[in-house]
Design an enzyme around this catalytic site. Structure first.
Site, PDB file in Angstrom:
ATOM      1  N   ASP A 125       0.841  -1.200   0.000  1.00  0.00           N
ATOM      2  CA  ASP A 125       0.000   0.000   0.000  1.00  0.00           C
ATOM      3  C   ASP A 125       0.877   1.251   0.000  1.00  0.00           C
ATOM      4  O   ASP A 125       2.087   1.185   0.211  1.00  0.00           O
ATOM      5  CB  ASP A 125      -0.893  -0.032   1.241  1.00  0.00           C
ATOM      6  CG  ASP A 125      -2.009   0.996   1.189  1.00  0.00           C
ATOM      7  OD1 ASP A 125      -2.280   1.537   0.099  1.00  0.00           O
ATOM      8  OD2 ASP A 125      -2.622   1.264   2.243  1.00  0.00           O
ATOM      9  N   GLU A 128       2.521   4.587  -4.448  1.00  0.00           N
ATOM     10  CA  GLU A 128       2.557   5.376  -5.682  1.00  0.00           C
ATOM     11  C   GLU A 128       3.910   6.086  -5.925  1.00  0.00           C
ATOM     12  O   GLU A 128       4.197   6.323  -7.122  1.00  0.00           O
ATOM     13  CB  GLU A 128       1.442   6.439  -5.657  1.00  0.00           C
ATOM     14  CG  GLU A 128       0.042   5.867  -5.815  1.00  0.00           C
ATOM     15  CD  GLU A 128      -0.504   5.256  -4.515  1.00  0.00           C
ATOM     16  OE1 GLU A 128      -1.479   4.485  -4.591  1.00  0.00           O
ATOM     17  OE2 GLU A 128       0.059   5.526  -3.462  1.00  0.00           O
ATOM     18  N   ASP A 237      -8.757   3.858  -1.853  1.00  0.00           N
ATOM     19  CA  ASP A 237      -9.576   4.297  -0.722  1.00  0.00           C
ATOM     20  C   ASP A 237     -10.829   5.010  -1.224  1.00  0.00           C
ATOM     21  O   ASP A 237     -10.826   6.223  -1.462  1.00  0.00           O
ATOM     22  CB  ASP A 237      -8.762   5.225   0.185  1.00  0.00           C
ATOM     23  CG  ASP A 237      -7.579   4.511   0.816  1.00  0.00           C
ATOM     24  OD1 ASP A 237      -7.531   3.271   0.754  1.00  0.00           O
ATOM     25  OD2 ASP A 237      -6.703   5.187   1.366  1.00  0.00           O
TER      26      ASP A 237
END
Length: 366
Positions: A125, A128, A237
């Site tokens: 997670d 990016e 999310d």
């Protein structure tokens, strides 16, 4: 009501540090994992991209000594030149998966986590990479000096900079020579970070000496075209709103076209208070998701604790609808499994696809 597995978010970590377990909150994860396996259930653990800036933290110290972090072009003399952002453990550095030594470091670290947890899957997670200070913030500042930097465009088309919640675009990735150094900046490499991290995580699962030849399971928030060879993907999310349930349909169809067939959304939404009817309907929709899990935030954006939204916490007709949806999903799993095997064996394809794939000459299918 069937339960396939338990997902451990960052609360299982000690101080939100990767590969360290909070033994006060989770006294014996091996015992938990064993108990789940006895019931043919799974345990999946999260790992984030950021490593706490802390010389007493063994994983930061080892990666720092071996120059495995993304480097800063703005602050080359601070923190061994590491590009520093801010995530859950505080000020943090980020592994550089372009460095050929990083994969070995990552695999060995995952072996350590496996020893502590006996996990069945790795969920990667914030990759990016995300940082809470735009750009970089190596000192006491809360927002990066790059927060107001201007670039020719904004990815969202809105009033955000390209570095909104992202690393500095001139961050420096591993390079063999001066020519590649000009190319290997965060601006050029940003979109591949999750892909390379997923590939390295997949390599861990392929090490039979580490995990006894278990079948790989990797779930990544950040992916690129073709990442489906290494990882599943979820749509990030989302919010507990009807429109986000609808958005998930186009998201899942799109990612199948990108070469990532095992994809889904957080069922019932991640942010915000859920509506029981919406949650029951979302459970029904998720019957057809390639990947489906119920996952929600601990608090409402840091304000108050959110009520539990697991399907067994629903009441009345909504609980019945959710249970029926889960049972119906079991009826599809043989088809899903067979189709995913075909995709793997024959070099790609889609598990779910838009109608125009089947009826390209029918205008109403578009």
């Amino acid at each position: 009501m069937p339960l396939e597995g338990i997902w451990l978010d960052i609360e299982y970590m000690d101080g939100y540090r990767n590969f360290e377990v909070n033994t006060t909150r989770f006294e014996d994860l091996i015992k938990l994992s064993t108990a789940l396996k006895d019931k043919k259930q799974k345990l999946i653990t999260i790992v984030d991209a950021g490593f706490q800036l802390n010389s007493t933290y063994p994983y930061y110290r080892s990666a720092d000594e071996n120059n495995l972090f993304i480097k800063s072009n703005k602050n080359p003399t601070l923190h061994n030149g590491n590009l520093i952002g801010k995530v859950w453990p505080g000020k943090s550095a980020f592994l550089d998966f372009w460095n050929p030594k990083t994969t070995n470091f990552w695999v060995n670290a995952l072996k350590g986590l496996y020893t502590l947890t006996n996990t069945d899957g790795i969920w990667i997670d914030m990759n990016e990479c995300t940082t809470f200070c735009d750009g970089e913030c190596p000192g006491d500042e809360q927002m990066g000096a790059d927060a107001n930097s201007t670039y020719p465009y904004s990815p969202t088309g809105k009033n955000y900079t390209i570095q909104n919640f992202s690393l500095s675009m001139d961050g420096q990735h591993f390079s063999l020579d001066e020519k590649s150094k000009l190319l290997n900046t965060e601006f050029n490499m940003h979109s591949l970070y999750g892909h390379l991290q997923a590939k390295a995580t997949y390599q861990f699962w392929m090490d039979e000496t580490a995990v006894n030849g278990r079948r790989p399971f990797v779930l990544s928030r950040s992916t690129f075209a073709g990442s489906g060879s290494y990882t599943a993907h979820w749509l990030g999310d989302n919010w507990s709103k009807w429109e986000y349930m609808r958005y998930s349909i186009s998201g899942i169809l799109s990612f199948n076209l990108y070469g990532i067939p095992l994809v889904g959304a957080d069922v019932c939404g991640f942010h915000g208070k859920f509506d029981p009817e919406m949650c029951a309907r979302w459970m029904q929709l998720s019957t057809f998701y390639p990947f489906a899990r119920n996952h929600y935030n601990l608090t409402d954006l840091g304000k108050e604790f959110l009520p539990p939204q697991e399907p067994y916490n629903l009441e009345g007709k909504f609980k019945v609808a959710a249970k029926n949806a889960i049972n119906q999903r079991y009826g599809w799993l043989r088809y899903f499994y067979t189709r995913l095997f075909e995709i793997h064996k024959y070099g790609g394809g889609t598990l779910v696809r838009p109608l125009f794939f089947e009826f390209p000459d029918e205008p109403r299918a578009y």
